[in-house]
Design an enzyme around this catalytic site. Structure first.
Site, PDB file in Angstrom:
ATOM      1  N   CYS A  21       0.832  -1.195   0.000  1.00 36.58           N
ATOM      2  CA  CYS A  21       0.000   0.000   0.000  1.00 36.58           C
ATOM      3  C   CYS A  21       0.869   1.248   0.000  1.00 36.58           C
ATOM      4  CB  CYS A  21      -0.939   0.018   1.207  1.00 36.58           C
ATOM      5  SG  CYS A  21      -0.040   0.059   2.784  1.00 36.58           S
ATOM      6  N   CYS A  24       3.346   1.695   2.783  1.00 34.82           N
ATOM      7  CA  CYS A  24       4.581   0.922   2.582  1.00 34.82           C
ATOM      8  C   CYS A  24       5.584   1.751   1.769  1.00 34.82           C
ATOM      9  CB  CYS A  24       4.295  -0.382   1.852  1.00 34.82           C
ATOM     10  SG  CYS A  24       3.217  -1.521   2.737  1.00 34.82           S
ATOM     11  N   CYS A  88      48.467 -14.144  -3.867  1.00 34.70           N
ATOM     12  CA  CYS A  88      48.698 -13.779  -2.478  1.00 34.70           C
ATOM     13  C   CYS A  88      47.506 -12.992  -1.945  1.00 34.70           C
ATOM     14  CB  CYS A  88      49.981 -12.960  -2.326  1.00 34.70           C
ATOM     15  SG  CYS A  88      49.870 -11.320  -3.074  1.00 34.70           S
ATOM     16  N   CYS A  91      46.505  -9.767  -3.700  1.00 34.27           N
ATOM     17  CA  CYS A  91      45.668  -9.966  -4.894  1.00 34.27           C
ATOM     18  C   CYS A  91      44.198 -10.042  -4.498  1.00 34.27           C
ATOM     19  CB  CYS A  91      46.060 -11.254  -5.610  1.00 34.27           C
ATOM     20  SG  CYS A  91      47.803 -11.386  -6.053  1.00 34.27           S
ATOM     21  N   ASP A 514      15.559 -29.567  20.116  1.00 35.84           N
ATOM     22  CA  ASP A 514      14.159 -29.945  19.968  1.00 35.84           C
ATOM     23  C   ASP A 514      14.054 -31.428  20.333  1.00 35.84           C
ATOM     24  OD1 ASP A 514      11.440 -29.825  19.099  1.00 35.84           O
ATOM     25  OD2 ASP A 514      12.069 -30.875  17.283  1.00 35.84           O
ATOM     26  N   ASP A 738      14.292 -30.258  13.505  1.00 36.89           N
ATOM     27  CA  ASP A 738      14.089 -30.916  12.214  1.00 36.89           C
ATOM     28  C   ASP A 738      12.754 -30.613  11.552  1.00 36.89           C
ATOM     29  OD1 ASP A 738      12.443 -32.456  13.970  1.00 36.89           O
ATOM     30  OD2 ASP A 738      12.471 -34.072  12.487  1.00 36.89           O
ATOM     31  N   ASP A 742      10.215 -25.869  13.645  1.00 34.50           N
ATOM     32  CA  ASP A 742      11.541 -25.498  14.133  1.00 34.50           C
ATOM     33  C   ASP A 742      12.194 -24.409  13.293  1.00 34.50           C
ATOM     34  OD1 ASP A 742      11.359 -27.458  16.111  1.00 34.50           O
ATOM     35  OD2 ASP A 742      12.151 -28.996  14.778  1.00 34.50           O
TER      36      ASP A 742
END
Length: 870
Positions: A21, A24, A88, A91, A514, A738, A742
């Site tokens: 909108c 925003c 090196c 660089c 968990d 997992d 989570d």
């Protein structure tokens, strides 16, 4: 897109995500204008783009950061390049500076070990051609790496230093050695052995000896040593000297001085007409030896990625009608049926449609035990079929396969730049110019204040300073250890999705775990099903199973299996297939149909699920879900408490607003869980369980594995708050999980660790992925991160200490007190050894052994959060 305003200020057009909108638009404009260097900003809601005008050179990184803080997003994309001529740390800094100067670049990281550049840019602002051109203009040609092709999904570059580079460097060394040996013998033999000196003078003569040395040394510098001048001299011309420039200056100065002494001795004062051809030749030869050894060692550093790439077979047995034909792997397409024979590598990802076997997945998971595969099982390309023969339907090929994704994941981690490298970057940015200044000062001091012949001393020590300085060691210290450490992790099934997670994980002081699918196996069983008075068990089970058919939570599998065993369903296999398809599950009562089609299905994350089945409303979930629905559960209060003490999870079912059943599920604790907790504690970590399950069940599981601190009965969003409270007591926190629930917690933690058997959402939110799905690998991941960081610190200490101590020694700092001077040849040897030492030290990480896990007897424990999580 890049434009220019009327006042010639640079302007960029950025894509903005999340705007809905006019308010925003105002917030985004305000955020952009607050960013440093922004002259003005105009945001268009229709096109979802922001036109940003800068007061000077465009710096898009703070603009994107400001947009993010305002709650919106600006699309970015990541590009990877193979970069030539990197030798090196200096660089690395120059390429990064050149890339960051391009409009739209958010960040750029160059890795000396892999010789790659990873660049994140604002989408649509610049492209790979402009970035490659910028790198080439700095003297380092770059080639875009396309990850979209079939291939392995990795880059088109070698990982570290490939065998071709190592072989080329070794051939150059051998040629230089063959040309240098006579020069060294003629000059140094005469210095060390008077009799040999007399022999040379009588047979060859001084001038002839010097001309021979001149010719051979010129061949060394123009042949195998030309690489130093080809890269180093243009760098000097651009006022951007690097390692090759130091070698070119040092060996070139010794050669030019010696050449003038040989052919124009009258230009020099008496007593200064010595030649240093052997120094110039030996310098180049020793440095080539060092680079050859370094290339071989770096090739070993990339062995893990090379091994993963090598898992891909070249052909596949594809079923065409009644026949089976061998086709190139690139010609295999999704939907093909492929036959796999015993001992063969599986060519692509897919699902078994015929036959069964055991598959060795150790190169992906680190687990040595073969995994049983039968009808419907998922298989991963690159793994090895062991005993039986089977056919599978291809679901993913090329860059979309799991193996290709893993390779890209490891490559990104290997190309990362850790925070610890910041100090090295600051030093190397000025290192080579500082060394050149010290060399010039050394020459001046020794020329004016040194003993006679002062010119010889001044030249020799100046060359020694230029040659002994080693920015290579500083540049290789961090990326080589990251490369070996993450590669070793990949071999053990520990994938660091984000490179900085390697450093962050080493600093954690607490691990939050968990429960379901992490501490437990995540494969629950329905152990008890108590029906309230007035309800029929089979009818209730059929209705509950019908509702759970739409759920992706493991509890649905447990109920489906129980329904099949009771004869109220059409079988566990059919039920699982129906769940995967998210379709209707026509559970039927004995002797008649009970459920009909599902309607009005709704998931309440953290609470439960509900739906209308055959005209009856069914709700399944935790006690808090029943409370929300106004359903009393007092009739099962004592039974639920008893089951909780036995580490089982009670759920409830209500039909038409009345309590119908107590559903009890249990899940065995992972065999390695207790050992994993002990191993984590042994590393000084505080271990906490964070779960949505009820407290009694959670504490029973925690007691079984030796965890004393439990945070239970938290909703998905509550896990984030729990982690914030835990972080207040700890310096850094990791979370292991997992499931879909989570993902927010994985993102909130300092380090999110996803169990590989979990959901894609969890894996995407994590920083580290454990491919084997075993909690024991958490301790291995922490230990690997710590030893890798210790290795990096050792390398950085050596690189800094080497230069800090030996550059003054090369400049003659020890001469006044001890009469010690360092010859350019010894300086070259020390410099070559410095880089080799860093790489060899990093290679010690290949011997890292995983912490022992498993072996514990299975413990029956609850594995579910109190409600099905959708």
């Amino acid at each position: 897109m890049r434009t220019a305003s009327a006042d010639s200020n640079a302007a960029l057009s950025l894509r903005i995500d999340g705007m809905e909108c006019a308010s925003c638009v105002a917030r985004v404009e305000k955020a952009i204008r607050a960013a440093p260097g922004v002259a003005s900003a105009s945001v268009n809601l229709a096109t979802k783009r922001a036109e940003v005008v800068f007061t000077g050179a465009p710096d898009v990184a703070p603009v994107i950061a400001s947009i993010g803080k305002a709650g919106f997003g600006s699309a970015t994309e990541t590009m990877e390049f193979a970069v030539d001529n990197l030798s090196c740390a200096s660089c690395v800094n120059r390429v990064e500076k050149a890339l960051k100067a391009e409009p739209g670049v958010v960040e750029a990281a160059v890795n000396l070990a892999t010789r790659t550049a990873t660049v994140r840019v604002a989408a649509g602002v610049t492209d790979q051609r402009a970035l490659a051109k910028a790198s080439a203009a700095a003297g380092y040609p770059a080639h875009y790496i396309n990850h979209e092709g079939h291939g392995h999904g990795g880059g088109a570059h070698d990982h570290g230093a490939g065998p071709n580079e190592a072989a080329s460097a070794f051939r150059a060394f051998l040629l230089a050695l063959a040309l240098t040996a006579p020069v060294f013998v003629l000059e140094m033999g005469s210095h060390l052995f008077p009799a040999f000196h007399s022999f040379v003078m009588q047979t060859v003569g001084m001038q002839a000896s010097r001309i021979i040395q001149f010719v051979l040394t010129a061949l060394v510098l123009a042949g195998p040593g030309f690489r130093f001048f080809k890269s180093g001299l243009p760098a000097l011309w651009r006022l951007a000297p690097e390692m090759n420039a130091l070698v070119a200056l040092g060996s070139g100065a010794a050669f030019i001085y010696s050449t003038l002494v040989t052919f124009a001795p009258a230009l020099f004062p008496a007593g200064t007409s010595n030649v240093y051809f052997e120094s110039a030749a030996v310098i180049v030869t020793l440095i080539l030896l060092g680079r050859s050894l370094e290339a071989r060692a770096k090739g070993k550093a990339g062995a893990a990625i090379a091994g993963l790439i090598g898992l891909k077979p070249k052909t596949a047995h594809v079923v065409r009608g009644a026949a089976t034909v061998d086709v190139d792997l690139d010609d295999v397409v999704v939907g093909d049926i492929v036959l796999v024979k015993p001992g063969e590598k599986i060519p692509a990802d897919g699902t078994v449609v015929d036959g069964s076997s055991y598959v060795d997945e150790s190169m992906l998971t680190g687990e040595p035990r073969p995994v049983a595969k039968a009808l419907g099982a998922t298989i991963v390309g690159g793994t090895i079929n062991t005993t039986g023969s089977f056919s599978f339907k291809v679901t993913e090929t090329g860059a979309d396969t799991r193996l290709a994704q893993i390779i890209r994941m490891v490559e990104r981690a290997q190309g990362a730049k850790l925070p610890i490298q910041a100090l090295a970057d600051k030093v190397t940015a000025v290192f080579v110019p500082a060394v050149m200044a010290i060399a010039a000062l050394t020459f001046a001091v020794w020329f004016w204040f040194g003993p006679a012949p002062s010119l010889n001393y001044a030249l020799t020590l100046m060359v020694a300073v230029l040659i002994i300085a080693c920015p290579c060691a500083m540049g290789l210290a961090t990326p080589t250890s990251i490369m070996v450490g993450t590669g070793r992790g990949a071999e053990l099934g520990v994938l660091f999705r984000k490179g900085d997670a390697l450093q962050t994980l080493s600093n954690v002081t607490a691990i939050a775990l968990d429960k379901t699918g992490t501490i437990t196996k995540g494969r629950p069983e329905l152990t008890d099903f108590l029906v309230a008075p007035g309800f029929d068990r089979d009818t209730v089970l059929s209705l509950v199973a019908a509702v759970e058919s739409r759920s992706e939570h493991p509890v649905a599998v447990a109920i489906a299996a129980a329904a099949a065993r009771s004869g109220v369903g059409e079988g566990a296999a059919a039920g699982e297939a129906a769940m995967e398809a998210h379709g209707r599950w026509p559970w039927s009562k004995r002797g008649g149909r009970a459920s009909g089609n599902l309607r009005n299905f709704a998931s309440r994350p953290g609470f439960g699920v509900e739906a209308d089945v055959g005209g009856r409303h069914v709700a399944v979930g935790a006690d808090r879900f029943m409370a929300m629905k106004g359903v009393g559960i007092a009739v099962f209060k004592d039974a639920a408490a008893k089951f909780g003490e036995e580490a089982k999870s009670p759920l409830y079912a209500a039909i038409d607003g009345k309590l119908a059943a107590l559903i009890v599920v249990a899940d065995p604790v992972s065999p390695s869980a207790r050992q994993a907790v002990e191993a984590l504690r042994g590393q000084g970590l505080d271990v906490v369980m964070v779960t949505g399950d009820n407290r009694a069940t959670a504490e029973a599981v925690a007691k079984a594995v030796g965890i004393s601190s439990v945070v239970a009965e938290v909703l998905p969003e509550g896990k984030i708050e729990a982690l914030k409270q835990l972080r207040a007591r700890h310096r850094s926190l990791a979370f292991v999980g997992d499931g879909v629930n989570d993902a927010p917690a994985l993102a909130e933690a300092d380090v999110g660790i996803a169990i590989g058997g979990g959901t894609d959402v969890a894996i995407e939110a994590a920083d580290v992925v454990l491919m084997g799905g075993d909690i024991g690998a958490v301790a291995t991941a922490v230990a690997l991160s710590r030893v890798t960081m210790a290795n990096i610190k050792q390398n950085l200490f050596w690189a800094f200490a080497y230069n800090v101590i030996l550059i003054p020694v090369a400049a003659g700092a020890l001469y006044p007190a001890f009469g010690i001077l360092l010859s350019p040849m010894l300086a070259a040897g020390a410099m070559a050894f410095s880089s080799v030492f860093v790489v060899l030290n990093a290679l010690r990480l290949r011997r890292f052994k995983p912490l022992s896990g498993g072996g514990a007897a299975p413990v029956e424990a609850a594995a579910f959060r109190s409600a099905p999580a959708q």
